[in-house]
Design a protein around this motif. Structure first.
Motif, short mmCIF file in Angstrom:
data_model
loop_
_atom_site.label_atom_id
_atom_site.label_comp_id
_atom_site.label_asym_id
_atom_site.label_seq_id
_atom_site.Cartn_x
_atom_site.Cartn_y
_atom_site.Cartn_z
N LEU A 63 0.82 -1.21 0.00
CA LEU A 63 0.00 0.00 0.00
C LEU A 63 0.86 1.26 0.00
O LEU A 63 0.52 2.26 -0.64
CB LEU A 63 -0.93 0.01 1.21
N LEU A 64 1.98 1.22 0.71
CA LEU A 64 2.85 2.39 0.83
C LEU A 64 3.85 2.50 -0.31
O LEU A 64 4.53 3.52 -0.43
CB LEU A 64 3.59 2.35 2.17
N GLY A 65 3.95 1.45 -1.14
CA GLY A 65 4.87 1.50 -2.28
C GLY A 65 6.33 1.40 -1.89
O GLY A 65 7.20 2.02 -2.54
N LEU A 66 6.64 0.60 -0.88
CA LEU A 66 8.01 0.50 -0.39
C LEU A 66 8.84 -0.58 -1.10
O LEU A 66 10.01 -0.79 -0.74
CB LEU A 66 8.00 0.23 1.12
N GLU A 67 8.28 -1.24 -2.09
CA GLU A 67 8.99 -2.32 -2.76
C GLU A 67 10.38 -1.91 -3.29
O GLU A 67 11.33 -2.70 -3.17
CB GLU A 67 8.16 -2.88 -3.93
N PRO A 68 10.56 -0.70 -3.87
CA PRO A 68 11.88 -0.35 -4.40
C PRO A 68 12.96 -0.19 -3.33
O PRO A 68 14.15 -0.27 -3.67
CB PRO A 68 11.63 0.99 -5.12
N VAL A 69 12.57 0.05 -2.08
CA VAL A 69 13.58 0.32 -1.04
C VAL A 69 13.65 -0.75 0.03
O VAL A 69 14.58 -0.78 0.83
CB VAL A 69 13.32 1.69 -0.37
N HIS A 150 7.72 6.66 0.87
CA HIS A 150 6.37 6.26 0.46
C HIS A 150 6.13 6.71 -0.98
O HIS A 150 6.63 7.74 -1.43
CB HIS A 150 5.32 6.92 1.36
N ARG A 151 5.34 5.94 -1.70
CA ARG A 151 4.99 6.31 -3.07
C ARG A 151 4.09 7.55 -3.07
O ARG A 151 3.42 7.86 -2.07
CB ARG A 151 4.27 5.15 -3.76
N ASP A 152 4.04 8.24 -4.18
CA ASP A 152 3.09 9.33 -4.35
C ASP A 152 1.68 8.75 -4.26
O ASP A 152 1.38 7.75 -4.90
CB ASP A 152 3.28 10.02 -5.70
N GLY A 153 0.83 9.37 -3.46
CA GLY A 153 -0.54 8.90 -3.31
C GLY A 153 -0.71 7.82 -2.26
O GLY A 153 -1.80 7.25 -2.14
N ALA A 154 0.34 7.53 -1.50
CA ALA A 154 0.24 6.50 -0.47
C ALA A 154 -0.74 6.93 0.62
O ALA A 154 -0.82 8.11 0.97
CB ALA A 154 1.61 6.24 0.15
N PRO A 268 -6.68 -3.21 -4.28
CA PRO A 268 -5.27 -3.57 -4.49
C PRO A 268 -4.48 -3.53 -3.18
O PRO A 268 -4.59 -2.60 -2.39
CB PRO A 268 -4.78 -2.49 -5.47
N GLY A 269 -3.68 -4.56 -2.97
CA GLY A 269 -2.90 -4.68 -1.75
C GLY A 269 -3.40 -5.77 -0.83
O GLY A 269 -2.63 -6.31 -0.03
N PHE A 270 -4.67 -6.09 -0.91
CA PHE A 270 -5.26 -7.07 0.01
C PHE A 270 -5.40 -8.45 -0.65
O PHE A 270 -4.65 -9.38 -0.33
CB PHE A 270 -6.61 -6.56 0.52
N GLY A 271 -6.32 -8.57 -1.59
CA GLY A 271 -6.52 -9.86 -2.25
C GLY A 271 -5.29 -10.33 -3.01
O GLY A 271 -5.01 -11.53 -3.08
N GLY A 322 -5.63 9.90 -1.83
CA GLY A 322 -4.50 9.26 -2.51
C GLY A 322 -4.96 8.36 -3.63
O GLY A 322 -6.07 8.47 -4.15
N THR A 323 -4.08 7.43 -4.00
CA THR A 323 -4.34 6.55 -5.14
C THR A 323 -4.02 5.10 -4.76
O THR A 323 -3.31 4.84 -3.79
CB THR A 323 -3.46 6.95 -6.34
N ALA A 324 -4.53 4.20 -5.56
CA ALA A 324 -4.23 2.78 -5.36
C ALA A 324 -2.79 2.48 -5.76
O ALA A 324 -2.22 3.16 -6.62
CB ALA A 324 -5.19 1.92 -6.19
N PRO A 325 -2.19 1.47 -5.16
CA PRO A 325 -0.84 1.07 -5.62
C PRO A 325 -0.90 0.49 -7.01
O PRO A 325 -1.96 0.05 -7.48
CB PRO A 325 -0.44 0.00 -4.58
#
Length: 346
Positions: A63-69, A150-154, A268-271, A322-325
């Motif tokens: 949800l927070l978009g932390l995958e790159p870091v 965090h990603r933009d829109g997190a 997005p993020g849950f299922g 915000g926005t969906a991941p």
């Protein structure tokens, strides 16, 4: 001693189940005052898709978009008395840490480490030693200490103005629901089970009432409280209803909670972090004291998770302003056959 998906617990005097909550409580903070500083690429989040406590961290990270870091290592769905293993990876080793077992990261931190080897765990890649396995704090820190990445829109999953009320709600969810299903499943006497069963369904009724007139637990947007409740609800019909004897009613027979759970699942993020076959394999194979045959049930049919829920009519928006991941990171996808309606279960 009964192993569970958080690591370990015990039944006191053959009666009531208690969870071992002696975790490594170090924290990774933005300023490094804790001794561990937030740094891109320094840490590896080790999880197992089967585990509800680890599933929280995979949801929050996404949800927070932390995958790159913050990279993620995924253990297989079963473990032995020693620890979770990286049996899903080529050669049975985590490609970053080089470990076959998560236990190795704990022993790198403390060669005499005496407690349960649990997921989620944050591991320091340079030293290959575990930093913390304090699962409630890990997700809160991802929200509050990793904000620079965090990603933009997190979404803000732990809004400051709601924290006092959130903490109370999450504490009740933890004691009565997240841990309540285990209290039922590992009860050592009829009396202990009856008490645990009543406590669990009293709390589920309370949650149904709370969610009858609000889309999410804290109002119009998703918060950490929803993440914490979701991972138990996602496992309810597949595991807890039968395996843990939580059988007053299925989740799919509790209208408000069932619609709420589907609303989250379809977000997005849950299922897309939920793996039903791995969930079932874990509980039915690892808990040999409850299921000595280790037979894994074929059901239930999970295609109903994708049916319309109608909760959008209540207003609100999962991510607020915000926005969906975006799409799931490459290599981290749940196989299609392991999702709703999939047939794979081994």
């Amino acid at each position: 001693m009964s192993d569970d998906t958080s690591g370990s617990g015990y039944v006191t005097g053959g009666q009531e189940y208690s969870r071992d909550t002696s975790y490594i409580t170090d924290r990774i903070t933005a300023d490094g005052s804790s001794g561990w500083k937030v740094e891109p690429g320094r840490y590896r989040l080790v999880v197992a898709r089967a585990c509800p406590w680890a599933n929280r961290s995979t949801i929050v990270r996404r949800l927070l978009g932390l995958e790159p870091v913050l990279s993620m290592g995924i253990c297989g769905p079963t473990h032995d008395e020693r620890s979770w293993t990286f049996d899903l990876d080529p050669g049975g080793r985590d490609p970053v840490l080089g470990y076959e077992r998560l236990q190795e990261a704990f022993l790198a931190r403390d060669p005499e480490y005496p407690r349960g080897i649990t997921v989620p765990a944050m591991v320091d890649i340079p030293t290959k030693a575990v930093v913390t396995n304090d699962f409630p704090q890990i997700t809160l820190d991802l929200s509050t200490e990793w904000t620079a990445y965090h990603r933009d829109g997190a979404p803000d999953l732990y809004p400051e103005h709601l924290r006092d009320e959130m903490d109370e709600v999450m504490q009740r969810i933890y004691t009565e629901v997240n841990n309540g299903v285990y209290r039922c499943g590992f009860s050592g006497s009829q009396r202990a089970y009856d008490k645990a069963y009543s406590r669990l369904f009293t709390a589920l009724d309370w949650l149904s009432d709370r969610l009858a007139d609000r889309r999410y637990l804290m109002g119009d947007t998703i918060t950490e409280a929803d993440v914490r409740l979701f991972t138990t609800l996602a496992r309810f019909d597949a595991v807890y209803h039968g395996h843990f004897k939580c059988n007053r009613s299925k989740l799919s027979e509790m209208p408000v909670l069932w619609a709420y759970a589907r609303d989250l699942f379809q977000t997005p993020g849950f299922g897309d972090t939920t793996d039903f076959p791995q969930i079932k394999e874990h509980y039915y194979v690892v808990h040999a004291d409850i299921n000595p045959t280790k037979i894994i049930p074929m059901g239930p049919d999970t295609s109903n998770w994708l049916t319309p829920h109608g909760r959008e009519e209540m207003g609100g928006s999962p991510f607020g302003d915000g926005t969906a991941p975006g799409p799931v990171a490459a290599g981290e996808e749940v196989p299609a056959e392991h999702g709703p309606g999939g047939i794979g279960h081994r």
